[in-house]
Design a protein around this motif. Sequence first.
Motif, PDB file in Angstrom:
ATOM      1  N   TYR A 143       0.357 -31.910  35.760  1.00 55.86           N
ATOM      2  CA  TYR A 143       1.311 -30.856  36.091  1.00 55.86           C
ATOM      3  C   TYR A 143       0.769 -29.549  35.519  1.00 55.86           C
ATOM      4  N   GLU A 144       1.043 -28.440  36.201  1.00 55.11           N
ATOM      5  CA  GLU A 144       0.616 -27.151  35.669  1.00 55.11           C
ATOM      6  C   GLU A 144       1.483 -26.020  36.205  1.00 55.11           C
ATOM      7  N   SER A 196       7.887 -35.883  31.923  1.00 57.90           N
ATOM      8  CA  SER A 196       7.614 -34.504  31.471  1.00 57.90           C
ATOM      9  C   SER A 196       8.904 -33.716  31.234  1.00 57.90           C
ATOM     10  N   PHE A 205       1.452 -32.469  31.635  1.00 60.66           N
ATOM     11  CA  PHE A 205       0.859 -31.221  31.162  1.00 60.66           C
ATOM     12  C   PHE A 205      -0.171 -31.508  30.074  1.00 60.66           C
TER      13      PHE A 205
END
Length: 224
Positions: free
Chosen positions: A158-159, A89, A134
Amino acid sequence: MGKLYIVPTPVGNLEDMTFRAIRLLKEVSLILAEDTRTTGILLKHFDIQNKMQSYHKFNEHQAVSHIVGRINAGEDIALVSDAGTPGISDPGFLVVRECVAAGIDVECLPGATAFVPALVASGIPCDKFCFEGFLPQKKGRMTRLKILAEENRTIVFYESPHRILKTLNQLSEYMGEDRYAATCREISKKFEEIKRGTLKELILHYTVNEPRGEFVIILTGKNE
């Protein structure tokens, strides 16, 4: 010919930096940094005095050929991101791919990655899982959620704190409010926190309590 080193950096706690990573960041000819200001703080803490060059998602296509040329000329170069392992990411895949294509050795050090401690501490099965990172912000988001609703393995997302409630609500909509999950925030930092429960319970919690810090969401698979 030189070598490209992929060097993980702490996701929060500086004590997670490895001796090997510190040594290599001192020895290489150049450090490629996602944000030189953030990496500068890390280097100062460990008394690493070395040259840095900016390498992020907005300039990586333009920078890759120059980087490959320098390594071919005999320089060892290290790539770091702001936190965790480059390529997860974060920028990194493109330069790794081009170095491999050019016959350059690529060595990735083991080290910090936010989702691993979150996954292991969640209490949710982690023998088989899929990492989503994400979710797409707009185009393809709903399509992806429909596909993931049928996934039997544990799912890792993921956030950001600004979108955590929106994402939990959408997961509840597509996968059911009784689906069990865990939210892990501020991994390895002072205020690290893991909340476990159904999506309905987690939504209620973050409706009452303002979400803060970067999140990892661990979601059980369809048949768990």
